[in-house]
Design an enzyme around this catalytic site. Structure first.
Site, short mmCIF file in Angstrom:
data_model
loop_
_atom_site.label_atom_id
_atom_site.label_comp_id
_atom_site.label_asym_id
_atom_site.label_seq_id
_atom_site.Cartn_x
_atom_site.Cartn_y
_atom_site.Cartn_z
N ARG A 1 0.72 -1.14 0.00
CA ARG A 1 -0.08 0.00 0.04
C ARG A 1 1.12 1.16 -0.13
NH1 ARG A 1 -1.65 0.74 4.41
NH2 ARG A 1 -1.10 -0.91 5.64
N CYS B 1 0.89 -7.37 11.82
CA CYS B 1 1.33 -7.58 13.56
C CYS B 1 0.47 -8.73 13.79
CB CYS B 1 0.98 -6.19 13.91
SG CYS B 1 2.19 -4.94 13.54
N GLY C 1 -3.91 -4.10 -1.59
CA GLY C 1 -4.58 -3.11 -0.92
C GLY C 1 -4.92 -1.61 -1.92
N TYR D 1 -1.11 -3.64 -7.07
CA TYR D 1 -0.95 -4.25 -5.66
C TYR D 1 -2.20 -4.21 -5.07
CZ TYR D 1 -0.13 -5.33 -0.87
OH TYR D 1 -0.28 -5.87 0.31
N ARG E 1 1.89 -12.18 -0.56
CA ARG E 1 0.56 -12.57 0.01
C ARG E 1 0.13 -13.64 -0.78
NH1 ARG E 1 -1.61 -8.78 4.13
NH2 ARG E 1 0.06 -7.48 4.47
P1 GTP Z 1 -2.48 -7.59 7.36
O1 GTP Z 1 -3.04 -8.67 6.62
O2 GTP Z 1 -1.28 -6.89 6.84
O3 GTP Z 1 -3.46 -6.75 8.22
O4 GTP Z 1 -1.65 -8.18 8.54
P2 GTP Z 1 -1.91 -9.32 9.86
O5 GTP Z 1 -2.13 -8.37 11.18
O6 GTP Z 1 -3.09 -10.21 9.56
O7 GTP Z 1 -0.63 -10.15 10.19
P3 GTP Z 1 -0.19 -11.57 10.02
O8 GTP Z 1 -0.91 -12.61 10.85
O9 GTP Z 1 -0.26 -12.12 8.74
O10 GTP Z 1 1.40 -11.65 10.66
C1 GTP Z 1 2.26 -10.96 10.23
C2 GTP Z 1 3.76 -11.42 10.58
O11 GTP Z 1 3.82 -11.46 11.78
C3 GTP Z 1 4.11 -12.53 10.08
O12 GTP Z 1 5.48 -12.72 9.50
C4 GTP Z 1 3.99 -13.50 11.36
O13 GTP Z 1 4.79 -14.77 11.26
C5 GTP Z 1 4.36 -12.32 12.42
N1 GTP Z 1 3.68 -12.99 13.74
C6 GTP Z 1 2.28 -13.18 13.76
N2 GTP Z 1 1.75 -13.46 15.28
C7 GTP Z 1 3.09 -13.67 16.00
C8 GTP Z 1 3.34 -13.78 17.20
O14 GTP Z 1 2.62 -14.14 18.19
N3 GTP Z 1 4.64 -13.72 17.62
C9 GTP Z 1 5.63 -13.43 16.71
N4 GTP Z 1 6.89 -13.12 17.08
N5 GTP Z 1 5.53 -13.11 15.50
C10 GTP Z 1 4.14 -13.17 14.99
C1 SPV Z 2 -2.79 -4.44 5.12
O1 SPV Z 2 -1.82 -3.96 4.78
O2 SPV Z 2 -3.29 -4.22 6.45
C2 SPV Z 2 -3.33 -5.66 4.57
C3 SPV Z 2 -2.88 -5.91 3.11
O3 SPV Z 2 -4.17 -6.28 5.09
S1 SPV Z 2 -3.85 -4.75 1.95
O4 SPV Z 2 -4.94 -5.53 1.38
O5 SPV Z 2 -2.75 -4.68 1.12
O6 SPV Z 2 -4.09 -3.63 2.55
#
Ligand code: GTP
Ligand code: SPV
Ligand code: MN
Length: 601
Positions: free
Chosen positions: A77, A258, A207, A205, A385
């Site tokens: 994004r 995160c 988002g 891309y 992704r």
């Molecule tokens: P968006 O799709 O961007 O909104 O992200 P999201 O919040 O769904 O993040 P996602 O669960 O895909 O996690 C992103 C990164 O954080 C990955 O590389 C994970 O491996 C890492 N991660 C997730 N949960 C944990 C955790 O509990 N501990 C640690 N150390 N890393 C984590």
């Molecule tokens: C984020 O960036 O929070 C996502 C991926 O979930 S995107 O759809 O690109 O915004």
């Protein structure tokens, strides 16, 4: 009269006039309605493979899966080029970029002019939420990208049935996307909340171009939610099923990359599964929340799939996500393993492939991998992704399709903080909880263009996604509290505290269940807590460490509140509130003052 290649899926004059107006501007060779049928979808996949836009992966190992690479300058994004175009600048606020709507329409019209020449315009009617439900909202995205069409068919409910449900089209969200030249200098993601309109140009891309997601379901929807008395939030939704079969629901807002997808699909540790605990995923990114007749807050996931971060996803960290991606998935910017025509990303396993094409489309040399320069040395881009169907997820909740949604017991905020924020704390009440959300901070990630690892304030994980003035958004949170007689309790978590060597102290992932357990016990008044300056903190003994190689002392450390660093944070919050400007509610300043006083005691 406008001419379509196939039968128009609506006779709504409102919709047809708008398509004609847009087509006159972008000047496509052909216009095709997306009906959602298997035949049309397959034909589009075949066409995309013939042009190289997609590559078909190994049908035995990854049935119906495809690989796509975006342009190298177009992998995340672009917050700096994302605009909220309200009539007055004040209504967009200082946290958003603002452009005068008239000026923006004019500027982008010039970019759009004839941009579809030689291309096809695809007309995608889609729903956010269950088609026909009270919660659902409808949109049409016009795009010149088959990749966008195929992603929208996974991420939203789209096709003929939706067009029918749209009726005369009143209130539909008008989305126009053009890939044009993928020119960074002329890339714009623009929102006109007062006109139900989204214009996106020069990106391909996720988002930036899957307009149902961040653009509609968060930015436009948050604006509508404030007007109509509901909330659109960057939240996962999960259900914790107890051994007795009862299920409690939690929604959680963490900034991009995160941990939402990971938490939403977690598999509890043995200490819990042995007793019969289960976790069910309702959503991994977006929640729409409304007050129910019973006075509780009810949430739906308006999406139909997951656009999840690939790196770090593996059999241990998130087996459910991995299983979800084993069929019907589009992978974007991951490594392409040539020997067996599959995919690979950093953190999938220890078998980095020898014969692999990286996300840039070049031969990858695994010996050159450098943690400090992941973008240029990884097989997969850090923000690569997968786009996968929710219904393929082994732990998808049986309530996923329930138009009424699920009742929320707890709201959890969280960020990536190496220091300061403890593993978990509970706010004193809704008002204080809203304040806790408003002061959230997190280290930036690869999900957005720009520096990674810099702490910034990210209220409610919505900094990039509020479609209006952030101060008004804070007020909306406070107002909602008065409208929910049985409001969820509000918590804050941090899985990312590090030791002196920079290693994460808390094991995270499935073990986060241990924290959810405490949170739900608090919701039911089943466990005591320690009142501190920042909120209620668990007694270390109350975090279940059964089966975990971690001491009570370590938990104690994870739960510690360092007043000096919190007071530093307070100064930073003051500066941030000042930046948000004069629409920050007085109540938030009162909460900030009270926090400072408690910390100084
Ligand atoms: P968006 O799709 O961007 O909104 O992200 P999201 O919040 O769904 O993040 P996602 O669960 O895909 O996690 C992103 C990164 O954080 C990955 O590389 C994970 O491996 C890492 N991660 C997730 N949960 C944990 C955790 O509990 N501990 C640690 N150390 N890393 C984590
Ligand atoms: C984020 O960036 O929070 C996502 C991926 O979930 S995107 O759809 O690109 O915004
Ligand atoms: Mn997200």
């Amino acid at each position: 009269m406008i001419k379509f290649e196939n039968k128009a899926l609506t006779d709504s004059k409102l919709i047809l006039d708008w398509i004609e107006e847009m087509a006159d501007m972008v000047n496509p060779d052909k216009i095709v309605w997306i009906d959602g049928s298997e035949e049309q979808t397959q034909a589009l996949k075949d066409e995309a493979c013939s042009t190289g836009e997609l590559e078909k992966l190994n049908e035995e190992i990854l049935p119906n899966c495809y690989l796509h690479r975006t342009a190298i300058n177009d992998v995340a994004r672009v917050e700096g080029r994302t605009f909220i175009c309200t009539r007055t600048k004040e209504d967009a606020g200082n946290i958003n970029n603002w452009m005068d709507p008239k000026e923006c329409y004019e500027k982008l019209s010039k970019l759009y002019k004839n941009s579809y020449k030689g291309r096809t315009m695809y007309v995608i009617p889609y729903a956010m939420g269950q088609v026909g439900s009270d919660f659902a909202k409808y949109g049409i995205e016009l795009t010149d990208s088959i990749y966008v069409v195929l992603n929208m068919l996974i991420m939203t409910r789209a096709g003929a049935e939706v067009a029918k449900a749209m009726g005369n089209g009143e209130g539909f969200i008008k989305g126009l996307h053009a890939r044009k030249d993928i020119d960074e200098e002329n890339r714009y993601i623009c929102h006109f909340p007062e006109d139900n309109t989204i214009w996106s140009v020069n990106s391909g891309y996720g988002g930036n171009v899957l307009l149902g997601k961040k653009c509609f379901a968060l930015r436009i929807a948050s604006y509508l939610g404030r007007k109509e008395g509901w909330m659109a939030e960057h939240m996962l939704i999960l259900g914790v099923e107890y051994p007795n079969g009862e299920t409690k629901y939690i929604s959680a807002a963490f900034p991009s990359a995160c941990g939402k997808t990971n938490l939403a699909m977690l598999i509890p540790p043995k200490a819990y599964t042995e007793k019969g605990y289960k976790v069910w995923c309702v959503g991994d990114d977006i929640a729409w929340l409304r007050v129910g007749k019973d006075g509780r807050l009810w949430a739906i996931n308006p999406e139909n799939g997951f656009f999840g971060v690939a790196p770090g996803t593996n059999e241990k960290s998130n087996p459910n996500a991995l299983a979800t991606t084993m069929r019907d998935t589009i992978f974007t910017n991951v490594g392409h393993v040539l020997d067996d025509n599959t995919v690979w990303w950093e953190g999938l396993n220890d078998n980095a492939p020898d014969n692999c094409i990286n996300w840039k489309g070049e031969k990858w040399d695994k010996t050159k991998y450098d943690k400090k320069d992941k973008v240029n040395t990884s097989a997969a881009h850090p923000n690569s992704r997968f786009t996968a169907l929710a219904k393929n997820c082994p732990c998808i909740s049986k309530e996923f399709d329930n138009p009424a949604g699920v009742p929320i017991s707890a709201i959890v905020f969280g960020g990536r903080r190496a220091k300061t924020a403890p593993l978990v704390y509970q706010s004193f009440n809704w008002q204080h909880g809203s304040f806790v959300g408003s002061i959230m901070a997190s280290e930036t990630t690869a999900a957005a263009a720009g520096a990674v690892g810099v702490v910034r304030r990210d209220p409610m994980a919505m900094r990039p996604f509020v479609g209006y003035n952030m101060g008004d958004y804070f007020q909306h949170w406070l107002d909602m509290g008065h409208k929910i007689p049985n409001a969820p309790k509000i918590f804050h978590v941090n899985w990312f505290r590090t030791d002196d060597e920079g290693h994460f102290i808390w094991p995270g992932f499935g073990d986060n269940m241990r924290v959810l357990d405490w949170i739900l016990q608090r919701c039911e008044d089943k466990v005591e807590a320690r009142e501190t300056a920042i909120g209620y903190i668990p007694y270390a003994k109350d975090i279940n460490i059964d089966g975990l190689d971690i001491s009570v002392d370590t938990i104690e450390g994870l739960l510690s509140v360092d007043k000096a660093s919190w007071l530093e944070d307070v100064e930073n919050i003051k500066a941030f509130y000042a930046q948000v400007g004069d629409r920050v509610p007085k109540t938030m300043y009162d909460e900030l003052k009270a926090l400072e006083e408690r910390l100084s005691k």
